[in-house]
Design a protein around this motif. Structure first.
Motif, PDB file in Angstrom:
ATOM      1  N   PRO A  43     -15.052   1.468  -3.504  1.00 11.82           N
ATOM      2  CA  PRO A  43     -14.249   0.849  -2.433  1.00 11.82           C
ATOM      3  C   PRO A  43     -15.132  -0.009  -1.525  1.00 11.82           C
ATOM      4  O   PRO A  43     -16.249   0.380  -1.188  1.00 11.82           O
ATOM      5  N   GLY A  44     -14.612  -1.175  -1.194  1.00 13.54           N
ATOM      6  CA  GLY A  44     -15.372  -2.134  -0.400  1.00 13.54           C
ATOM      7  C   GLY A  44     -16.184  -3.109  -1.222  1.00 13.54           C
ATOM      8  O   GLY A  44     -16.724  -4.076  -0.680  1.00 13.54           O
TER       9      GLY A  44
ATOM     10  N   ILE B 139      -4.531 -24.837 -24.098  1.00 15.76           N
ATOM     11  CA  ILE B 139      -3.866 -25.066 -22.821  1.00 15.76           C
ATOM     12  C   ILE B 139      -4.871 -25.654 -21.851  1.00 15.76           C
ATOM     13  O   ILE B 139      -6.053 -25.272 -21.888  1.00 15.76           O
ATOM     14  N   ILE B 140      -4.427 -26.576 -21.044  1.00 13.29           N
ATOM     15  CA  ILE B 140      -5.283 -27.134 -19.998  1.00 13.29           C
ATOM     16  C   ILE B 140      -4.754 -26.620 -18.674  1.00 13.29           C
ATOM     17  O   ILE B 140      -3.652 -26.979 -18.244  1.00 13.29           O
ATOM     18  N   PHE B 141      -5.513 -25.744 -18.048  1.00 20.07           N
ATOM     19  CA  PHE B 141      -5.033 -25.028 -16.872  1.00 20.07           C
ATOM     20  C   PHE B 141      -4.642 -25.961 -15.737  1.00 20.07           C
ATOM     21  O   PHE B 141      -3.709 -25.675 -14.993  1.00 20.07           O
ATOM     22  N   SER B 142      -5.339 -27.057 -15.587  1.00 19.50           N
ATOM     23  CA  SER B 142      -5.068 -27.942 -14.452  1.00 19.50           C
ATOM     24  C   SER B 142      -3.697 -28.614 -14.552  1.00 19.50           C
ATOM     25  O   SER B 142      -3.227 -29.194 -13.577  1.00 19.50           O
ATOM     26  N   PHE B 143      -3.046 -28.520 -15.713  1.00 17.30           N
ATOM     27  CA  PHE B 143      -1.715 -29.108 -15.876  1.00 17.30           C
ATOM     28  C   PHE B 143      -0.606 -28.165 -15.397  1.00 17.30           C
ATOM     29  O   PHE B 143       0.561 -28.562 -15.358  1.00 17.30           O
ATOM     30  N   TYR B 144      -0.959 -26.923 -15.054  1.00 19.16           N
ATOM     31  CA  TYR B 144       0.051 -25.905 -14.778  1.00 19.16           C
ATOM     32  C   TYR B 144      -0.245 -25.134 -13.502  1.00 19.16           C
ATOM     33  O   TYR B 144      -1.381 -25.070 -13.039  1.00 19.16           O
ATOM     34  N   ARG B 145       0.807 -24.509 -12.962  1.00 15.32           N
ATOM     35  CA  ARG B 145       0.611 -23.449 -11.969  1.00 15.32           C
ATOM     36  C   ARG B 145       0.082 -22.246 -12.722  1.00 15.32           C
ATOM     37  O   ARG B 145       0.652 -21.848 -13.740  1.00 15.32           O
ATOM     38  N   MET B 146      -1.006 -21.674 -12.232  1.00 17.62           N
ATOM     39  CA  MET B 146      -1.608 -20.512 -12.878  1.00 17.62           C
ATOM     40  C   MET B 146      -1.589 -19.336 -11.918  1.00 17.62           C
ATOM     41  O   MET B 146      -1.759 -19.502 -10.709  1.00 17.62           O
ATOM     42  N   GLY B 147      -1.406 -18.165 -12.483  1.00 25.32           N
ATOM     43  CA  GLY B 147      -1.366 -16.974 -11.650  1.00 25.32           C
ATOM     44  C   GLY B 147      -2.232 -15.859 -12.188  1.00 25.32           C
ATOM     45  O   GLY B 147      -2.509 -15.787 -13.386  1.00 25.32           O
ATOM     46  N   TRP B 148      -2.655 -15.004 -11.276  1.00 26.42           N
ATOM     47  CA  TRP B 148      -3.256 -13.717 -11.645  1.00 26.42           C
ATOM     48  C   TRP B 148      -2.221 -12.642 -11.335  1.00 26.42           C
ATOM     49  O   TRP B 148      -1.615 -12.639 -10.247  1.00 26.42           O
ATOM     50  N   TYR B 149      -2.046 -11.748 -12.287  1.00 21.94           N
ATOM     51  CA  TYR B 149      -1.097 -10.658 -12.179  1.00 21.94           C
ATOM     52  C   TYR B 149      -1.874  -9.348 -12.351  1.00 21.94           C
ATOM     53  O   TYR B 149      -2.972  -9.333 -12.905  1.00 21.94           O
ATOM     54  N   ARG B 150      -1.250  -8.266 -11.941  1.00 21.79           N
ATOM     55  CA  ARG B 150      -1.854  -6.966 -12.214  1.00 21.79           C
ATOM     56  C   ARG B 150      -0.762  -5.945 -12.485  1.00 21.79           C
ATOM     57  O   ARG B 150       0.367  -6.084 -12.024  1.00 21.79           O
TER      58      ARG B 150
ATOM     59  N   GLU C 219      -6.216   1.162  -4.273  1.00 19.74           N
ATOM     60  CA  GLU C 219      -4.898   0.695  -4.705  1.00 19.74           C
ATOM     61  C   GLU C 219      -4.942  -0.635  -5.445  1.00 19.74           C
ATOM     62  O   GLU C 219      -3.921  -1.092  -5.959  1.00 19.74           O
ATOM     63  N   ASP C 220      -6.103  -1.253  -5.516  1.00 21.94           N
ATOM     64  CA  ASP C 220      -6.277  -2.453  -6.347  1.00 21.94           C
ATOM     65  C   ASP C 220      -6.525  -2.107  -7.807  1.00 21.94           C
ATOM     66  O   ASP C 220      -6.578  -3.002  -8.657  1.00 21.94           O
ATOM     67  N   THR C 221      -6.685  -0.834  -8.105  1.00 19.45           N
ATOM     68  CA  THR C 221      -6.916  -0.399  -9.475  1.00 19.45           C
ATOM     69  C   THR C 221      -5.736  -0.790 -10.356  1.00 19.45           C
ATOM     70  O   THR C 221      -4.587  -0.438 -10.052  1.00 19.45           O
TER      71      THR C 221
ATOM     72  N   GLN D 261      -9.585  -4.527 -17.068  1.00 27.73           N
ATOM     73  CA  GLN D 261      -9.338  -3.358 -16.234  1.00 27.73           C
ATOM     74  C   GLN D 261     -10.251  -3.366 -15.011  1.00 27.73           C
ATOM     75  O   GLN D 261     -11.466  -3.528 -15.138  1.00 27.73           O
ATOM     76  N   VAL D 262      -9.643  -3.176 -13.861  1.00 29.86           N
ATOM     77  CA  VAL D 262     -10.373  -3.026 -12.603  1.00 29.86           C
ATOM     78  C   VAL D 262     -10.091  -1.629 -12.076  1.00 29.86           C
ATOM     79  O   VAL D 262      -8.930  -1.248 -11.905  1.00 29.86           O
ATOM     80  N   THR D 263     -11.158  -0.872 -11.865  1.00 34.70           N
ATOM     81  CA  THR D 263     -11.031   0.473 -11.324  1.00 34.70           C
ATOM     82  C   THR D 263     -11.850   0.559 -10.042  1.00 34.70           C
ATOM     83  O   THR D 263     -13.060   0.293 -10.062  1.00 34.70           O
TER      84      THR D 263
END
Length: 114
Positions: A14-15, A27-38, A88-90, A109-111
């Motif tokens: 934590p921290g 795919i060329i990312f700059s052509f699209y809206r890109m997101g990070w999901y979890r 809670e970001d896990t 995976q992020v723990t």
């Protein structure tokens, strides 16, 4: 077929901080809206950060001020810098278009645990 490959996850206290990367093929990312999901165990997948084609960014309230999404157009990589991580970001973190494609990568995976 578009392929998305996430990397950079791990175990952090934590921290702590991590930087996730998302590389794409066909795919060329700059052509699209890109997101990070979890997606945490037993929970629905949620959108945590978005970067538009113009480079504007938006964040879920839960990560605002701690996470930063960015994009390297020359390398065709989208990043998620995560600071001040909390337990809670896990979750397993994924990148995708926003709105998302039907297909998803494996995620990374992020723990966050002491």
């Amino acid at each position: 077929q578009v392929q998305l490959v996430e990397s950079g996850g791990g175990l952090v206290q934590p921290g702590g901080s991590l930087r996730l990367s998302c590389a794409g093929s066909r795919i060329i990312f700059s052509f699209y809206r890109m997101g990070w999901y979890r997606q945490a165990p037993g929970k629905q997948r949620e959108l945590v950060a978005v970067i538009t084609r113009e480079g504007s960014t938006n964040y879920a309230d839960s990560v605002k001020g701690r996470f930063t999404i960015s994009r390297d157009n020359a390398k065709n990589i989208v990043y998620l810098q995560m600071n001040s991580l909390k337990p809670e970001d896990t979750a397993n973190y994924y990148c995708n278009l926003e709105p998302s494609l039907d297909s998803w990568g494996q995620g990374t995976q992020v723990t966050v645990s002491s």
